[in-house]
Write an enzyme that holds these catalytic residues in place. Structure first.
Site, short mmCIF file in Angstrom:
data_model
loop_
_atom_site.label_atom_id
_atom_site.label_comp_id
_atom_site.label_asym_id
_atom_site.label_seq_id
_atom_site.Cartn_x
_atom_site.Cartn_y
_atom_site.Cartn_z
N ASN A 1 6.08 -6.45 1.37
CA ASN A 1 5.30 -5.23 1.13
C ASN A 1 3.89 -5.50 1.65
O ASN A 1 3.12 -6.21 1.01
CB ASN A 1 5.29 -4.93 -0.38
CG ASN A 1 4.39 -3.76 -0.72
OD1 ASN A 1 3.88 -3.06 0.17
ND2 ASN A 1 4.17 -3.54 -2.01
N GLU B 1 8.36 -6.75 -11.22
CA GLU B 1 7.03 -7.20 -10.82
C GLU B 1 6.09 -7.11 -12.03
O GLU B 1 5.54 -6.03 -12.31
CB GLU B 1 6.49 -6.32 -9.69
CG GLU B 1 7.30 -6.38 -8.43
CD GLU B 1 6.45 -6.11 -7.19
OE1 GLU B 1 6.48 -6.94 -6.28
OE2 GLU B 1 5.74 -5.09 -7.14
N GLY C 1 1.08 -10.52 -0.66
CA GLY C 1 0.14 -11.29 0.16
C GLY C 1 0.80 -12.23 1.16
O GLY C 1 0.43 -12.27 2.34
N LYS D 1 1.49 -3.57 1.93
CA LYS D 1 0.46 -2.74 1.26
C LYS D 1 -0.46 -2.11 2.30
O LYS D 1 0.00 -1.79 3.40
CB LYS D 1 -0.29 -3.57 0.21
CG LYS D 1 0.70 -4.23 -0.77
CD LYS D 1 0.06 -4.84 -1.98
CE LYS D 1 1.15 -5.47 -2.85
NZ LYS D 1 0.64 -6.04 -4.10
N GLU E 1 1.09 -0.45 -8.41
CA GLU E 1 -0.18 0.04 -7.86
C GLU E 1 -0.17 1.56 -7.76
O GLU E 1 -1.21 2.21 -7.85
CB GLU E 1 -0.45 -0.63 -6.51
CG GLU E 1 -0.89 -2.08 -6.72
CD GLU E 1 -0.55 -3.04 -5.60
OE1 GLU E 1 -0.21 -2.60 -4.50
OE2 GLU E 1 -0.63 -4.26 -5.86
N GLY F 1 -0.76 -10.46 -7.13
CA GLY F 1 -2.02 -10.83 -6.48
C GLY F 1 -2.88 -11.79 -7.28
O GLY F 1 -4.03 -12.05 -6.93
N HIS G 1 6.03 1.37 -7.47
CA HIS G 1 5.21 0.14 -7.47
C HIS G 1 4.08 0.31 -8.50
O HIS G 1 3.53 1.39 -8.65
CB HIS G 1 4.63 -0.11 -6.08
CG HIS G 1 4.05 -1.48 -5.95
ND1 HIS G 1 2.82 -1.80 -6.46
CD2 HIS G 1 4.56 -2.62 -5.44
CE1 HIS G 1 2.59 -3.10 -6.25
NE2 HIS G 1 3.63 -3.61 -5.63
N SER H 1 3.07 -12.80 -6.80
CA SER H 1 2.59 -14.13 -6.41
C SER H 1 3.69 -15.06 -5.93
O SER H 1 3.65 -16.27 -6.19
CB SER H 1 1.78 -14.77 -7.55
OG SER H 1 0.61 -14.00 -7.80
P1 13P Z 1 1.67 -10.43 -4.30
O1 13P Z 1 2.85 -11.18 -3.69
O2 13P Z 1 0.50 -10.36 -3.41
O3 13P Z 1 1.40 -10.92 -5.67
O4 13P Z 1 2.17 -8.90 -4.45
C1 13P Z 1 3.37 -8.63 -5.05
C2 13P Z 1 3.69 -7.20 -4.86
O5 13P Z 1 3.04 -6.34 -5.43
C3 13P Z 1 4.79 -6.87 -3.94
O6 13P Z 1 5.14 -5.52 -4.05
#
Ligand code: 13P
Length: 252
Positions: free
Chosen positions: A11, A168, A236, A13, A100, A174, A98, A214
């Site tokens: 992802n 998640e 990330g 983002k 976010e 993150g 998600h 993460s």
């Molecule tokens: P990170 O791997 O950056 O923690 O993000 C996870 C995520 O939100 C994947 O959708």
């Protein structure tokens, strides 16, 4: 146990530009030959880079997905993108729910359910994201929260050929922090039970359960070897081709 195979999804983002999207997807395609056949790779770039990513992965087994979709097929929804539009760009998956989006766009389970149904309508496989906040984890409610989110957002009558779920934990995204192996196992077992209750034993058993939050090359092997973990949703680390490929190579 159903033979679910693995899904390693990136992802991206809201990151990158046309050049970096093309470079990243080409590098992933270039390095994907050593990855086990049971591992499916999926790239979810920003919508404006779907076309360039689709071109870079064309003719390979690497799949394309959207990061979100609107529930309607078309209409006066400025700035939104329908599941049909994603399908038309050669996507086969779309992430819905998600954290976010749940947080910054106030999306709740009922909307996530409608988006997941929109994805199915367009012939896409939704990846429904669920996960507890840090407060919910500390109160001991993680399993309950996640099962409740699933019950309210999983469409009727689906099975693993058309749906994946990603656990998640909000606090792990993150942050560099991950749940313990026992915590992941416990939530994944609760998700499996909720899916079997909802959809029946076989359909519930066929759905891939991803872990996200993460995931890095350094912890991927231990997470991916856990029973009931059928893949990873990577944020990330999916922006580096070598990190993303190392995570996919950690599937044994
Ligand atoms: P990170 O791997 O950056 O923690 O993000 C996870 C995520 O939100 C994947 O959708």
């Amino acid at each position: 146990m159903a033979d679910r195979g693995y899904l390693i999804a990136g992802n991206w983002k809201m990151n990158g530009n046309l050049e970096s999207a093309t470079e990243l997807s080409s590098a992933i395609v270039g390095g994907a030959s050593n990855i086990l056949e049971t591992v499916e790779l999926l790239l979810c770039p920003p919508a404006v880079h779907l076309q360039a990513t689709a071109a870079a992965i064309s003719g390979t087994n690497v799949r394309l997905g959207g990061q979100d979709c609107h529930e309607a097929e078309s209409g006066a929804f400025t700035g939104d993108i329908s599941a049909e539009m994603l399908a038309n760009m050669n996507c086969s998956y779309v992430i819905v729910g998600h954290s976010e989006r749940r947080d910054a766009h106030h999306e709740g389970d009922a909307l996530v359910w409608r988006k997941a149904n929109a994805a199915l309508r367009a012939g896409l496989a939704p990846i429904i994201c669920v996960g507890e906040t840090e407060q919910e984890r500390l109160s001991g409610n993680a399993e309950e929260v996640v099962a409740k989110q699933l019950k309210a957002s999983v469409p009727d009558g689906v099975d693993g050929s058309r749906l994946s779920v990603a656990y998640e934990p909000v606090w792990a995204i993150g942050s560099g922090r991950t749940p313990t192996e026992e915590e992941i196992l416990s939530v994944h077992s609760a998700m499996r039970k909720a899916l079997k209750d909802l959809l029946g034993h076989d359909a519930g058993d066929s759905i891939r359960l991803l872990y996200g939050g993460s995931v890095k090359p350094g912890n991927a092997a231990e997470i991916l070897m856990l029973s009931e973990v059928d893949g990873a949703l990577v944020g990330g680390a999916s922006l580096s081709a070598s990190d993303f490929l190392s995570i996919a190579l950690a599937v044994k």
